[in-house]
Design a protein around this motif. Structure first.
Motif, PDB file in Angstrom:
ATOM      1  N   SER A  36      -6.654  12.982  -6.120  1.00 21.58           N
ATOM      2  CA  SER A  36      -5.896  12.185  -4.898  1.00 21.58           C
ATOM      3  C   SER A  36      -4.544  13.151  -5.002  1.00 21.58           C
ATOM      4  CB  SER A  36      -5.753  11.340  -4.737  1.00 21.58           C
ATOM      5  OG  SER A  36      -5.183  10.498  -5.592  1.00 21.58           O
ATOM      6  N   ILE A  37      -4.040  13.494  -3.558  1.00 23.24           N
ATOM      7  CA  ILE A  37      -2.593  14.132  -3.581  1.00 23.24           C
ATOM      8  C   ILE A  37      -1.733  13.181  -2.678  1.00 23.24           C
ATOM      9  CG2 ILE A  37      -1.191  15.955  -3.114  1.00 23.24           C
ATOM     10  CD1 ILE A  37      -4.218  17.830  -3.562  1.00 23.24           C
ATOM     11  N   LYS A  38      -0.773  12.822  -3.271  1.00 16.02           N
ATOM     12  CA  LYS A  38       0.119  11.769  -2.419  1.00 16.02           C
ATOM     13  C   LYS A  38       1.635  12.290  -2.465  1.00 16.02           C
ATOM     14  CE  LYS A  38       1.100   8.580  -6.332  1.00 16.02           C
ATOM     15  NZ  LYS A  38       0.906   7.303  -6.899  1.00 16.02           N
ATOM     16  N   LYS A  39       2.751  11.897  -1.381  1.00 11.74           N
ATOM     17  CA  LYS A  39       3.881  12.402  -1.357  1.00 11.74           C
ATOM     18  C   LYS A  39       4.066  14.176  -1.632  1.00 11.74           C
ATOM     19  CE  LYS A  39       5.880   8.345  -3.984  1.00 11.74           C
ATOM     20  NZ  LYS A  39       6.541   8.126  -5.218  1.00 11.74           N
ATOM     21  N   ALA A  43      -0.465  14.778  -7.813  1.00 11.17           N
ATOM     22  CA  ALA A  43      -1.696  14.651  -7.974  1.00 11.17           C
ATOM     23  C   ALA A  43      -2.128  13.679  -9.020  1.00 11.17           C
ATOM     24  CB  ALA A  43      -2.247  16.035  -8.137  1.00 11.17           C
ATOM     25  N   GLU A  44      -3.397  13.104  -8.827  1.00  8.81           N
ATOM     26  CA  GLU A  44      -3.799  12.063  -9.839  1.00  8.81           C
ATOM     27  C   GLU A  44      -5.057  12.245  -9.947  1.00  8.81           C
ATOM     28  OE1 GLU A  44      -0.719   8.423  -9.628  1.00  8.81           O
ATOM     29  OE2 GLU A  44      -2.152   8.577  -7.888  1.00  8.81           O
ATOM     30  N   SER A  45      -5.603  12.307 -11.205  1.00  9.55           N
ATOM     31  CA  SER A  45      -7.248  12.190 -11.391  1.00  9.55           C
ATOM     32  C   SER A  45      -7.715  11.210 -11.511  1.00  9.55           C
ATOM     33  CB  SER A  45      -7.488  13.353 -12.365  1.00  9.55           C
ATOM     34  OG  SER A  45      -8.857  13.542 -12.498  1.00  9.55           O
ATOM     35  N   HIS A  46      -8.918  10.889 -10.851  1.00 11.72           N
ATOM     36  CA  HIS A  46      -9.895   9.798 -10.875  1.00 11.72           C
ATOM     37  C   HIS A  46     -11.524  10.118 -11.048  1.00 11.72           C
ATOM     38  CE1 HIS A  46      -6.164   8.403  -8.578  1.00 11.72           C
ATOM     39  NE2 HIS A  46      -6.522   9.165  -7.658  1.00 11.72           N
ATOM     40  N   HIS A  47     -12.216   9.031 -11.413  1.00  9.66           N
ATOM     41  CA  HIS A  47     -13.594   9.380 -11.682  1.00  9.66           C
ATOM     42  C   HIS A  47     -14.345   8.239 -11.141  1.00  9.66           C
ATOM     43  CE1 HIS A  47     -12.534   7.741 -15.550  1.00  9.66           C
ATOM     44  NE2 HIS A  47     -13.841   7.221 -15.473  1.00  9.66           N
ATOM     45  N   PHE A  48     -15.844   8.428 -11.287  1.00  9.95           N
ATOM     46  CA  PHE A  48     -16.656   7.402 -11.219  1.00  9.95           C
ATOM     47  C   PHE A  48     -17.373   7.013 -12.522  1.00  9.95           C
ATOM     48  CE2 PHE A  48     -15.962   9.207  -7.032  1.00  9.95           C
ATOM     49  CZ  PHE A  48     -15.820   8.248  -6.246  1.00  9.95           C
ATOM     50  N   LEU A 162     -13.182   8.289   6.978  1.00 10.71           N
ATOM     51  CA  LEU A 162     -12.371   7.594   5.927  1.00 10.71           C
ATOM     52  C   LEU A 162     -10.974   7.729   6.169  1.00 10.71           C
ATOM     53  CD1 LEU A 162     -14.461   8.799   2.767  1.00 10.71           C
ATOM     54  CD2 LEU A 162     -14.531   6.454   3.701  1.00 10.71           C
ATOM     55  N   GLU A 163     -10.701   8.298   7.289  1.00 12.82           N
ATOM     56  CA  GLU A 163      -9.105   8.638   7.535  1.00 12.82           C
ATOM     57  C   GLU A 163      -8.311   7.369   7.808  1.00 12.82           C
ATOM     58  OE1 GLU A 163     -10.948   9.783  11.627  1.00 12.82           O
ATOM     59  OE2 GLU A 163     -11.697   9.405   9.623  1.00 12.82           O
ATOM     60  N   GLU A 164      -8.946   6.297   8.409  1.00 12.35           N
ATOM     61  CA  GLU A 164      -8.368   5.184   8.533  1.00 12.35           C
ATOM     62  C   GLU A 164      -8.267   4.400   7.272  1.00 12.35           C
ATOM     63  OE1 GLU A 164      -6.662   3.914  11.320  1.00 12.35           O
ATOM     64  OE2 GLU A 164      -7.329   5.649  12.173  1.00 12.35           O
ATOM     65  N   GLY A 165      -8.995   4.312   6.338  1.00 10.34           N
ATOM     66  CA  GLY A 165      -8.902   3.813   5.111  1.00 10.34           C
ATOM     67  C   GLY A 165      -7.932   4.673   4.134  1.00 10.34           C
ATOM     68  N   VAL A 166      -7.613   5.843   4.573  1.00  8.80           N
ATOM     69  CA  VAL A 166      -6.386   6.562   3.666  1.00  8.80           C
ATOM     70  C   VAL A 166      -5.279   6.212   4.295  1.00  8.80           C
ATOM     71  CG1 VAL A 166      -5.479   8.910   3.520  1.00  8.80           C
ATOM     72  CG2 VAL A 166      -7.927   8.658   3.219  1.00  8.80           C
ATOM     73  N   LYS A 167      -5.211   5.786   5.785  1.00 13.40           N
ATOM     74  CA  LYS A 167      -4.041   5.222   6.280  1.00 13.40           C
ATOM     75  C   LYS A 167      -3.472   3.845   5.715  1.00 13.40           C
ATOM     76  CE  LYS A 167      -4.254   7.989  10.673  1.00 13.40           C
ATOM     77  NZ  LYS A 167      -4.378   7.929  11.830  1.00 13.40           N
ATOM     78  N   GLU A 168      -4.436   3.028   5.771  1.00 11.12           N
ATOM     79  CA  GLU A 168      -4.513   1.654   5.079  1.00 11.12           C
ATOM     80  C   GLU A 168      -3.940   1.755   3.394  1.00 11.12           C
ATOM     81  OE1 GLU A 168      -7.207  -1.685   5.640  1.00 11.12           O
ATOM     82  OE2 GLU A 168      -8.333  -0.404   6.971  1.00 11.12           O
ATOM     83  N   LEU A 169      -4.399   2.767   2.929  1.00  7.42           N
ATOM     84  CA  LEU A 169      -4.177   2.943   1.424  1.00  7.42           C
ATOM     85  C   LEU A 169      -2.402   3.432   1.508  1.00  7.42           C
ATOM     86  CD1 LEU A 169      -7.144   4.707  -0.292  1.00  7.42           C
ATOM     87  CD2 LEU A 169      -6.251   2.165  -0.602  1.00  7.42           C
ATOM     88  N   ILE A 172      -0.037   0.364   2.498  1.00  9.55           N
ATOM     89  CA  ILE A 172      -0.050  -0.844   1.630  1.00  9.55           C
ATOM     90  C   ILE A 172       0.775  -0.463   0.148  1.00  9.55           C
ATOM     91  CG2 ILE A 172      -2.209  -0.390   0.352  1.00  9.55           C
ATOM     92  CD1 ILE A 172      -2.355  -3.594   0.500  1.00  9.55           C
ATOM     93  N   ALA A 173       0.800   1.160   0.013  1.00  9.05           N
ATOM     94  CA  ALA A 173       1.346   1.481  -1.217  1.00  9.05           C
ATOM     95  C   ALA A 173       2.768   2.213  -0.925  1.00  9.05           C
ATOM     96  CB  ALA A 173       0.558   2.892  -1.862  1.00  9.05           C
ATOM     97  N   SER A 174       3.243   1.871   0.342  1.00 10.11           N
ATOM     98  CA  SER A 174       4.255   2.464   1.096  1.00 10.11           C
ATOM     99  C   SER A 174       4.754   3.930   0.589  1.00 10.11           C
ATOM    100  CB  SER A 174       5.308   1.629   0.380  1.00 10.11           C
ATOM    101  OG  SER A 174       5.604   0.331   0.920  1.00 10.11           O
ATOM    102  N   LEU A 175       3.602   4.817   0.978  1.00 14.29           N
ATOM    103  CA  LEU A 175       3.571   6.198   0.615  1.00 14.29           C
ATOM    104  C   LEU A 175       4.096   7.083   1.920  1.00 14.29           C
ATOM    105  CD1 LEU A 175       0.619   6.523  -1.979  1.00 14.29           C
ATOM    106  CD2 LEU A 175       3.021   6.620  -2.389  1.00 14.29           C
ATOM    107  N   PRO A 176       4.687   8.080   1.867  1.00 16.45           N
ATOM    108  CA  PRO A 176       4.886   8.832   2.927  1.00 16.45           C
ATOM    109  C   PRO A 176       3.757   9.717   3.199  1.00 16.45           C
ATOM    110  CG  PRO A 176       5.970   9.844   0.891  1.00 16.45           C
ATOM    111  CD  PRO A 176       5.427   8.520   0.450  1.00 16.45           C
TER     112      PRO A 176
END
Length: 194
Positions: A36-39, A43-48, A162-169, A172-176
């Protein structure tokens, strides 16, 4: 002559059983990860953590990803992704299907890899989309097969609602910003049954 016919019959039975073998995904030796890429440039790596899968005797492969098993390394972020982004109670799984083909598996020598562009389909959040998935298929042994991504498969949140979910995240995390485009990589290990 009867012995010869019996031997041929046995060999044909062995070949056909090998050809018609099914392969089960080994969760402990497999990984599906995403970034995932924010700001703009963080970049942050995640997995399942939980994967299930099979390659059927006809070469059709299916991998099921438990979306509730998303692992970001931060518990509250896991919960937010499960609830706000994936809505994992309503849509518990992402399912990838593709056909590897039995001929490719048969002709691979031990330790040999073959480059393969899979024509796949991703079912996610109640939506389906065709994907091209560049892979290496490696026959590690007679009972172990590895399918790995050559380069990241880019999944866009907008393609799966999933774009609305991205907007919610983001809110809630106060990210630009949080990018809708997500690179996904995988290493999938299959063990032959029987």
């Amino acid at each position: 002559m009867k012995k010869f016919i019996s031997l041929i019959s046995f060999l044909l039975l062995f070949v056909s059983s090998s050809t018609l073998a099914t392969w089960q995904l080994d969760n402990e030796q497999s990984l599906v990860s995403f970034v995932s890429i924010k700001k703009s440039d963080v970049a942050e790596s995640h997995h399942f953590d939980s994967l299930k899968g099979i390659i059927k005797s006809n070469g059709e492969a299916q991998v099921s990803i438990s979306l509730a098993s998303v692992n970001t390394g931060i518990s509250i972020r896991n919960e937010r992704m499960q609830g706000m982004l994936f809505e994992s109670e309503l849509f518990p799984k992402a399912i990838i299907t593709a056909n590897i083909g039995t001929k490719l598996i048969e002709k691979l020598a031990l330790g040999e890899s073959s480059e393969l562009m899979l024509q796949g389909r991703l079912e996610l959040h109640g939506m389906k989309k065709s994907l091209q998935i560049p892979t290496y298929v490696t026959k590690v042994s007679n009972t172990k097969l590895m399918v790995t991504s050559i380069k990241p498969v880019i999944i866009n949140a907008k393609d799966f609602g999933l774009e609305e979910g991205v907007k919610e995240l983001q809110k809630i995390a106060s990210l630009p910003s949080i990018s809708n485009a997500v690179p996904v990589n995988f290493v999938l290990t299959f063990i032959r049954e029987g």
